[in-house]
Design a protein around this motif. Structure first.
Motif, PDB file in Angstrom:
ATOM      1  N   ARG A 286       0.815  -1.206  -0.100  1.00 48.36           N
ATOM      2  CA  ARG A 286      -0.088  -0.182   0.020  1.00 48.36           C
ATOM      3  C   ARG A 286       0.622   1.303  -0.113  1.00 48.36           C
ATOM      4  N   ASP A 287       2.161   1.187   0.562  1.00 48.20           N
ATOM      5  CA  ASP A 287       3.023   2.343   0.631  1.00 48.20           C
ATOM      6  C   ASP A 287       3.624   2.607  -0.811  1.00 48.20           C
TER       7      ASP A 287
ATOM      8  N   TRP B 274       3.277  -3.892   4.444  1.00 45.34           N
ATOM      9  CA  TRP B 274       4.502  -3.834   4.766  1.00 45.34           C
ATOM     10  C   TRP B 274       5.075  -2.562   3.949  1.00 45.34           C
ATOM     11  N   THR B 275       6.172  -1.798   4.346  1.00 45.32           N
ATOM     12  CA  THR B 275       6.805  -0.647   3.778  1.00 45.32           C
ATOM     13  C   THR B 275       7.975  -1.084   3.094  1.00 45.32           C
TER      14      THR B 275
ATOM     15  N   GLN C  74      11.373   9.906  -1.398  1.00 45.43           N
ATOM     16  CA  GLN C  74      10.761   9.454  -2.793  1.00 45.43           C
ATOM     17  C   GLN C  74      10.390   8.213  -2.770  1.00 45.43           C
ATOM     18  N   THR C  75       9.201   7.814  -3.243  1.00 56.07           N
ATOM     19  CA  THR C  75       8.585   6.314  -3.284  1.00 56.07           C
ATOM     20  C   THR C  75       9.535   5.667  -4.456  1.00 56.07           C
ATOM     21  N   GLU C  76       9.613   4.525  -3.976  1.00 51.22           N
ATOM     22  CA  GLU C  76      10.719   3.759  -4.973  1.00 51.22           C
ATOM     23  C   GLU C  76      10.003   3.660  -6.331  1.00 51.22           C
ATOM     24  N   ARG C  77       8.860   3.853  -6.540  1.00 52.00           N
ATOM     25  CA  ARG C  77       8.375   3.832  -7.933  1.00 52.00           C
ATOM     26  C   ARG C  77       8.384   5.209  -8.551  1.00 52.00           C
TER      27      ARG C  77
ATOM     28  N   ARG D 114      -2.335   1.727  -5.256  1.00 53.54           N
ATOM     29  CA  ARG D 114      -2.165   0.514  -4.589  1.00 53.54           C
ATOM     30  C   ARG D 114      -2.702   0.656  -3.021  1.00 53.54           C
ATOM     31  N   ALA D 115      -2.768   1.824  -2.522  1.00 52.69           N
ATOM     32  CA  ALA D 115      -3.061   2.030  -1.263  1.00 52.69           C
ATOM     33  C   ALA D 115      -4.642   1.718  -1.205  1.00 52.69           C
ATOM     34  N   LYS D 116      -5.510   1.668  -1.861  1.00 60.23           N
ATOM     35  CA  LYS D 116      -6.837   1.400  -2.140  1.00 60.23           C
ATOM     36  C   LYS D 116      -7.107   0.003  -1.958  1.00 60.23           C
TER      37      LYS D 116
END
Length: 301
Positions: free
Chosen positions: A137-138, A189-190, A276-279, A143-145
Motif C-alpha cells: 500500500r505504500d 509492509w513498507t 521519494q517512493t521507490e516507484r 495500491r493504497a486502495k
C-alpha cells in the motif's frame, strides 16, 4: 507466567503467512505472480515458510515482456530450480505476434501496459482463480486502495469502489465463474520493512539492487539502463554510472539511482533516509496522474 512478544517484523510475517494459508484454503488453483523483484521474492520466501516442510503449493507465474533485465531472468530460473516449483510464463511477444496487442511506437514506447492482456490470457488459459502479488500500500496511491483479497470481475477488471469488507481479517474469496482474485499478503509492509526482512532472513536478491557500474542515459529524471531496446535521441548521451535499482520492471522504463549501497546493510541505511517512493523512478507511472489506477482497473498487477 511468561509473556511472548513478537517483533514488528515477526508480526508482519505472521500476518502474511496467515493470508497465504487462507489462499490455499479458499482457492482451487492459485499462483504467485513472480517478477524477479524484491517483493515477489519476499512473498515466495514467505510461502516457503508458510508450508514448510512441504514444497510451495503454488506455481509461479511470470509475465515476460521480452524486455526484461537479463539478470532478472537468470535469477528467476535459478530460483525455480532451487524451489522445484512449476513456472508458468506468459509472453508479451507472443501476444504481439498473435495480434492480441499492438506494440507502442516512438521514443518512449514501452511494453508495460501490454502485460495486461498477456496476464489475463494466462489466467484464463490456466484456469487460475487467485493470483498472489507483492503489491504494497505504500508504493503508490492506487495500491493504497487495495484490500488483501482484491476481487476481479470476469473481464479481469478492478473496481476500487466495490471491494469486500475485511473486518477482523475475515476474507471472502467467493467468486462467480470467470472471475478471480488478486491477493496481496504484504500489503501492510513498507519498502523499509521489506529490506529489513531480506537482511534478517538473508534472502538472496538479484545483483541489480546493489550498486554497480552500468551504462545509463538520463531520461525522465532518472538513469535509464542502456539496452538494445532503448531508442536514443541526438541530445541523449550514454554514460557509465555507479547505480542501483529500487524497483525492477521492464528494462526500458526502470530508472536507477546513483548509489554506493553495495551491501544489504548499506541499502537499509540508504532507504531509511529517502523521501521519494521507490516507484518515483518508473517512467510508466509518470505518464499521467492516475496512470497506475487506470492500468489496475484494466487488470494490471
Amino acid at each position: 507466567m511468561s509473556k511472548y512478544y513478537l517483533s514488528y517484523l515477526e508480526e508482519l510475517e505472521s500476518e502474511a503467512i496467515f493470508v497465504l494459508r487462507e489462499v490455499w484454503a479458499q482457492f482451487q488453483n492459485p499462483v504467485i505472480l513472480f517478477s524477479g523483484g524484491k517483493d515477489s521474492i519476499v512473498v515466495t520466501h514467505l510461502a516457503k515458510k508458510a508450508f514448510y516442510p512441504s514444497k510451495i503449493p503454488f506455481a509461479l507465474m511470470h509475465v515476460d515482456t521480452g524486455h526484461n533485465f537479463p539478470e532478472t531472468i537468470e535469477f528467476r530460473d535459478r530460483l525455480i530450480k532451487d524451489l522445484g516449483a512449476q513456472l508458468i510464463v506468459g509472453s508479451v511477444q507472443e501476444s504481439i505476434d498473435q495480434g492480441r496487442v499492438a506494440e507502442e511506437k516512438g521514443k518512449s514506447a514501452t511494453r508495460n501496459a501490454l502485460q495486461i492482456t498477456t496476464l489475463l490470457d494466462a489466467i484464463e488459459s490456466n484456469k487460475i482463480d487467485c493470483a498472489i502479488g507483492g503489491g504494497r500500500r505504500d508504493e503508490e496511491k492506487a495500491r493504497a486502495k487495495e484490500r488483501f483479497f482484491s476481487h476481479r470481475d470476469d473481464f479481469g477488471q478492478w473496481d476500487p469502489k466495490n471491494q469486500r469488507p475485511e473486518l477482523w481479517n475475515l476474507f471472502n474469496g467467493k467468486y462467480f465463474e470467470g472471475e478471480h482474485f488478486r491477493v496481496f499478503p504484504i500489503s501492510n509492509w513498507t519498502e523499509m520493512d521489506v529490506w529489513n526482512y531480506i537482511l534478517q532472513e538473508k534472502i538472496e536478491i538479484p545483483s541489480l539492487y546493489l550498486a554497480h557500474e552500468r551504462e545509463v542515459v538520463w531520461r525522465n529524471n532518472s538513469w535509464i539502463p542502456n539496452s538494445e531496446f532503448l531508442r536514443l535521441d541526438e541530445r541523449e548521451e550514454v554514460v557509465t554510472k555507479k547505480i542501483r535499482f529500487r524497483t525492477l520492471g521492464d528494462i526500458t522504463i526502470t530508472g536507477g539511482i546513483e548509489s554506493e549501497a553495495d551491501t544489504l546493510e548499506k541499502i537499509v541505511q540508504e532507504v531509511s533516509a529517502m523521501r521519494q517512493t521507490e516507484r518515483g523512478n518508473r517512467s510508466d507511472d509518470k505518464r499521467s496522474e492516475n496512470a497506475m489506477e487506470d492500468r489496475k482497473k484494466l487488470g494490471y498487477f
